[in-house]
Design a protein around this motif. Sequence first.
Motif, PDB file in Angstrom:
ATOM      1  N   GLY A 268       0.799  -1.179  -0.111  1.00  0.00           N
ATOM      2  CA  GLY A 268      -0.140   0.083  -0.008  1.00  0.00           C
ATOM      3  C   GLY A 268       1.023   1.182   0.082  1.00  0.00           C
ATOM      4  N   CYS A 269       0.393   2.315   0.411  1.00  0.00           N
ATOM      5  CA  CYS A 269       1.037   3.671   0.744  1.00  0.00           C
ATOM      6  C   CYS A 269       2.129   3.586   1.689  1.00  0.00           C
ATOM      7  N   ALA A 270       3.495   3.948   1.196  1.00  0.00           N
ATOM      8  CA  ALA A 270       4.573   3.870   2.166  1.00  0.00           C
ATOM      9  C   ALA A 270       4.133   5.074   3.385  1.00  0.00           C
ATOM     10  N   PHE A 271       3.572   6.044   3.227  1.00  0.00           N
ATOM     11  CA  PHE A 271       3.326   7.008   4.136  1.00  0.00           C
ATOM     12  C   PHE A 271       1.977   6.363   5.212  1.00  0.00           C
ATOM     13  N   ALA A 272       1.186   5.494   4.852  1.00  0.00           N
ATOM     14  CA  ALA A 272      -0.087   4.988   5.652  1.00  0.00           C
ATOM     15  C   ALA A 272       0.308   4.875   7.082  1.00  0.00           C
ATOM     16  N   PRO A 273       1.381   4.263   7.624  1.00  0.00           N
ATOM     17  CA  PRO A 273       1.597   3.979   9.002  1.00  0.00           C
ATOM     18  C   PRO A 273       1.684   5.437   9.676  1.00  0.00           C
ATOM     19  N   ARG A 274       2.065   6.407   9.037  1.00  0.00           N
ATOM     20  CA  ARG A 274       2.268   7.741   9.848  1.00  0.00           C
ATOM     21  C   ARG A 274       1.166   8.798   9.266  1.00  0.00           C
ATOM     22  N   CYS A 275       0.286   8.383   8.610  1.00  0.00           N
ATOM     23  CA  CYS A 275      -0.654   9.324   8.194  1.00  0.00           C
ATOM     24  C   CYS A 275      -2.050   9.484   8.861  1.00  0.00           C
ATOM     25  N   PRO A 276      -2.561  10.453   9.324  1.00  0.00           N
ATOM     26  CA  PRO A 276      -3.713  10.531  10.072  1.00  0.00           C
ATOM     27  C   PRO A 276      -5.030  10.292   9.293  1.00  0.00           C
ATOM     28  N   HIS A 277      -4.754  10.473   7.807  1.00  0.00           N
ATOM     29  CA  HIS A 277      -5.935  10.461   7.106  1.00  0.00           C
ATOM     30  C   HIS A 277      -6.019   9.045   6.303  1.00  0.00           C
ATOM     31  N   ARG A 278      -5.389   7.999   6.919  1.00  0.00           N
ATOM     32  CA  ARG A 278      -5.205   6.638   6.026  1.00  0.00           C
ATOM     33  C   ARG A 278      -6.609   6.033   6.307  1.00  0.00           C
ATOM     34  N   THR A 279      -7.029   5.205   5.223  1.00  0.00           N
ATOM     35  CA  THR A 279      -8.057   4.395   5.451  1.00  0.00           C
ATOM     36  C   THR A 279      -7.562   3.055   4.869  1.00  0.00           C
ATOM     37  N   ASP A 280      -8.499   2.053   4.831  1.00  0.00           N
ATOM     38  CA  ASP A 280      -8.108   0.660   4.380  1.00  0.00           C
ATOM     39  C   ASP A 280      -7.362   0.718   3.137  1.00  0.00           C
ATOM     40  N   ILE A 281      -7.918   1.407   1.955  1.00  0.00           N
ATOM     41  CA  ILE A 281      -7.239   1.102   0.721  1.00  0.00           C
ATOM     42  C   ILE A 281      -5.826   1.681   0.792  1.00  0.00           C
ATOM     43  N   CYS A 282      -5.532   2.665   1.873  1.00  0.00           N
ATOM     44  CA  CYS A 282      -4.086   3.112   1.790  1.00  0.00           C
ATOM     45  C   CYS A 282      -3.409   1.988   2.347  1.00  0.00           C
ATOM     46  N   LEU A 283      -3.860   1.116   3.019  1.00  0.00           N
ATOM     47  CA  LEU A 283      -2.970   0.116   3.567  1.00  0.00           C
ATOM     48  C   LEU A 283      -2.684  -1.342   2.347  1.00  0.00           C
ATOM     49  N   ARG A 284      -3.692  -1.307   1.702  1.00  0.00           N
ATOM     50  CA  ARG A 284      -3.747  -2.246   0.617  1.00  0.00           C
ATOM     51  C   ARG A 284      -3.108  -1.871  -0.624  1.00  0.00           C
ATOM     52  N   ARG A 285      -3.245  -0.731  -0.877  1.00  0.00           N
ATOM     53  CA  ARG A 285      -3.006  -0.529  -2.547  1.00  0.00           C
ATOM     54  C   ARG A 285      -1.976   0.695  -2.499  1.00  0.00           C
ATOM     55  N   THR A 286      -1.066   0.703  -3.419  1.00  0.00           N
ATOM     56  CA  THR A 286       0.060   1.556  -3.793  1.00  0.00           C
ATOM     57  C   THR A 286      -0.664   2.527  -4.494  1.00  0.00           C
ATOM     58  N   PRO A 287      -0.694   3.913  -4.198  1.00  0.00           N
ATOM     59  CA  PRO A 287      -1.514   4.997  -5.103  1.00  0.00           C
ATOM     60  C   PRO A 287      -0.521   5.165  -6.126  1.00  0.00           C
ATOM     61  N   PRO A 288      -1.222   5.607  -7.377  1.00  0.00           N
ATOM     62  CA  PRO A 288      -0.316   6.121  -8.510  1.00  0.00           C
ATOM     63  C   PRO A 288       0.319   7.514  -8.007  1.00  0.00           C
ATOM     64  N   ALA A 289       1.223   7.758  -8.837  1.00  0.00           N
ATOM     65  CA  ALA A 289       2.017   9.107  -8.490  1.00  0.00           C
ATOM     66  C   ALA A 289       1.699  10.332  -9.447  1.00  0.00           C
ATOM     67  N   ASP A 290       0.520   9.968 -10.161  1.00  0.00           N
ATOM     68  CA  ASP A 290       0.266  10.948 -11.332  1.00  0.00           C
ATOM     69  C   ASP A 290      -1.126  11.532 -10.559  1.00  0.00           C
ATOM     70  N   PRO A 291      -1.332  12.899 -10.269  1.00  0.00           N
ATOM     71  CA  PRO A 291      -0.162  13.736 -10.127  1.00  0.00           C
ATOM     72  C   PRO A 291       0.378  13.552  -8.719  1.00  0.00           C
ATOM     73  N   VAL A 292      -0.331  13.172  -7.797  1.00  0.00           N
ATOM     74  CA  VAL A 292       0.120  13.163  -6.440  1.00  0.00           C
ATOM     75  C   VAL A 292      -0.202  11.843  -6.001  1.00  0.00           C
TER      76      VAL A 292
END
Length: 304
Positions: A268-292
């Motif tokens: 998932g998202c590398a920042f998710a363990p430190r992010c106050p806005h994380r949800t389940d999808i953040c822990l499961r899927r890597t977000p594309p970098a386009d544009p953010v």
Amino acid sequence: MQLPRQARPVLAGVTLTVGAGETVSLVGESGSGKSLTARSAIGLTPAGAQTTGSIAVAGQQVLTASPGRLRTLRSRTASMVFQDPRAAVNPLHRIGDFLIEAARYAQPAYSSDPLARARELCEAVHLPERTLRQHPHELSGGMLQRVAIAAALMPDPQLLVADEPTTALDATTQAETIALLADLRDRFHTGLLFITHDLDLAAAISDRICVMYAGRIIETGTPDQLFTRPQHPYTAALLQATPRLHRKAGQLTPVPGSPPDLHTRLTGCAFAPRCPHRTDICLRRTPPADPVACHHTAELDLHV
């Protein structure tokens, strides 16, 4: 880019361009991949590294270049200013000898009269001519950094990579060095890739800022865009942890936790363990970098 015996790539999906006369900064915490990205631009990848993709400087391919072509690239097309200028010079040689040696490997036009070129660049970086007769131990850190910049400019490079060139300098000398780099960029029309962990320094010199985290560029924008309306929670967290004159004492908010090390496989998202806005999808899927590189950019309001 993958190193031997590592659980994950050190750099993954990094896309970066630097135009002529443009300054692009890479910012992020230690270990985010800034310096390795900079070194890769001129072919200084670690021994045994597994690389994919493409790196081109002035139309010349870097990853597939032979050692001889890389030496030519570094001596004529792209140069680098390292963090510690004292590590770049021989303490037993005079500054003039150091610059003259650099001139002999630069463009043929300068090899015939390297001393004249050394004098020209000393003047360009605001050093007196007597500096050429001095040894490194006779110069301050700021003066020696100017010598390193002069050596990097010797071949009229189309790309100048500056890897945290102000780290060991006091605040006043930092400001002078930043102003000097900006002036030289404009005079020589050189593309500048500036590496720093200091957002304020990046904002002072950059046309665009790329924020790196765990080997990826997670957000890119102009200084005004990033400072007034960051799109990624990590960018917002960095700004919240940066001192500001208008904030009262005790209002700095540190980024919780630590960046993942290279032995940790990411899901998932590398920042998710430190992010106050994380949800389940953040822990499961890597977000594309386009544009953010964030699953929730559209719904977040990250004014700082």
